[in-house]
Design an enzyme around this catalytic site. Structure first.
Site, PDB file in Angstrom:
ATOM      1  N   CYS A   1     -25.641 -27.736  10.733  1.00  0.00           N
ATOM      2  CA  CYS A   1     -24.973 -28.317   9.570  1.00  0.00           C
ATOM      3  C   CYS A   1     -23.924 -27.318   9.106  1.00  0.00           C
ATOM      4  O   CYS A   1     -24.262 -26.175   8.766  1.00  0.00           O
ATOM      5  CB  CYS A   1     -26.013 -28.558   8.474  1.00  0.00           C
ATOM      6  SG  CYS A   1     -25.335 -29.110   6.901  1.00  0.00           S
TER       7      CYS A   1
ATOM      8  N   CYS B   1     -18.128 -31.579  10.433  1.00  0.00           N
ATOM      9  CA  CYS B   1     -19.422 -31.965   9.875  1.00  0.00           C
ATOM     10  C   CYS B   1     -20.180 -32.611  11.022  1.00  0.00           C
ATOM     11  O   CYS B   1     -19.600 -33.411  11.777  1.00  0.00           O
ATOM     12  CB  CYS B   1     -19.242 -32.961   8.734  1.00  0.00           C
ATOM     13  SG  CYS B   1     -20.764 -33.811   8.244  1.00  0.00           S
TER      14      CYS B   1
HETATM   15  N1  DGL Z   1     -24.007 -32.667   8.560  1.00  0.00           N
HETATM   16  C1  DGL Z   1     -23.556 -31.807   7.516  1.00  0.00           C
HETATM   17  C2  DGL Z   1     -22.458 -30.845   7.969  1.00  0.00           C
HETATM   18  O1  DGL Z   1     -22.349 -30.553   9.128  1.00  0.00           O
HETATM   19  C3  DGL Z   1     -23.247 -32.306   6.164  1.00  0.00           C
HETATM   20  C4  DGL Z   1     -23.515 -33.649   5.680  1.00  0.00           C
HETATM   21  C5  DGL Z   1     -23.889 -33.628   4.216  1.00  0.00           C
HETATM   22  O2  DGL Z   1     -25.088 -33.478   3.952  1.00  0.00           O
HETATM   23  O3  DGL Z   1     -23.005 -33.734   3.351  1.00  0.00           O
HETATM   24  O4  DGL Z   1     -21.708 -30.342   7.164  1.00  0.00           O
END
Ligand code: DGL
Length: 260
Positions: free
Chosen positions: A75, A186
């Site tokens: 993430c 993301c």
């Molecule tokens: N998947 C997450 C990232 O790579 C973020 C998504 C979220 O929870 O806003 O930043």
């Protein structure tokens, strides 16, 4: 149990990190993985740095208490909030994070225009500002916060007309090959990659950091002597979620095994 037989914990605010997990499984098929999605607290990208840091540290403590041998923060948002602190707290544990893959995008076309899609928090934070500084002389990087986009993946509605309309509005100013490259900053966004490509245009090269992160994890595990040497073995993947449901597990399986 030998240390190298222990699991690798992969973590995200929700199901997005599966775009990174699938690269890890391909690269290290003998390993066992536990994938934890914090869907109860998602999205992270619209929270404060302190909130995301606290959640991330608490998840990592739980993985280590369960004896997991390495941690992948799949993430971008949680990485920018906590990876440095975590490495200071647990210097002996291989810990990798993910950040927007600006480098290959900038190298793709020197002096070109690179659109970087990420969460509002990732774009606001120090880590991203430092990354931008490294490349500001090589390309025009345009950061684009995308609140609301991850929700389409999280709910499983990532290939719907609504998702397509949302992406069209979001990228309207950059449509029809207006930029040279785009970075999916993301881990949820690779699951709407086709929608993004459709609006940006077919000449736009799209990059994400999943493979690079998987490679870095393998390197760190190898250096620590923790890579499972059994080349005959096929490891397994266990899904956990802070808001568990049959639908969530089915979605995780579909995202890992079901689509490109
Ligand atoms: N998947 C997450 C990232 O790579 C973020 C998504 C979220 O929870 O806003 O930043």
């Amino acid at each position: 149990m030998k240390n190298y037989e222990k699991r690798i914990a992969v973590f995200d605010s929700g199901v997005g990190g599966i775009s990174v997990l699938r690269e890890m499984v391909k690269l290290m098929p003998a390993e066992d993985f536990v994938y934890f999605g914090d869907s109860k607290n998602a999205p992270y990208g619209t929270k404060t740095l302190e909130e995301v840091r606290e959640l991330t540290i608490s998840h990592v403590k739980n993985f280590l208490a369960e004896g997991d041998k390495a941690i992948a923060i799949a993430c971008n948002t949680a990485t920018s909030a906590a990876v440095r602190t975590l490495r200071e707290m647990f210097p002996e544990v291989p810990i990798v994070g993910i950040e927007p893959a600006l480098k290959p995008a900038v190298l793709h076309k020197k002096g070109g225009k690179v659109l970087c899609l990420a969460t509002p928090m990732t774009i606001r934070e120090e880590k991203f500002k430092n990354l931008l500084k490294q490349y500001e002389n090589d390309a025009e990087v345009i950061p684009l916060p995308c609140p609301g986009l991850m929700e389409f993946v999280e709910s499983g509605h990532y290939d719907t007309k609504e998702a397509g309309d949302f992406v069209y509005q979001l990228l309207y100013d950059y449509r029809d090959n207006a930029v040279d490259a785009a970075v999916l900053g993301c881990t949820h966004y690779p699951f709407v990659r086709n929608l993004i490509q459709d609006v940006l245009g077919d000449k736009v090269e799209i990059f994400d950091g999943a493979y690079g992160t998987a490679k870095e994890l393998k390197r760190r595990i190898e250096v620590a002597g923790l890579l499972n040497p059994d080349s005959e073995r096929t490891g397994n993947v266990v899904f956990r979620n802070s808001a568990p449901s049959e639908e969530k597990t089915a979605l995780c399986e579909k995202l890992l095994y079901g689509q490109a």
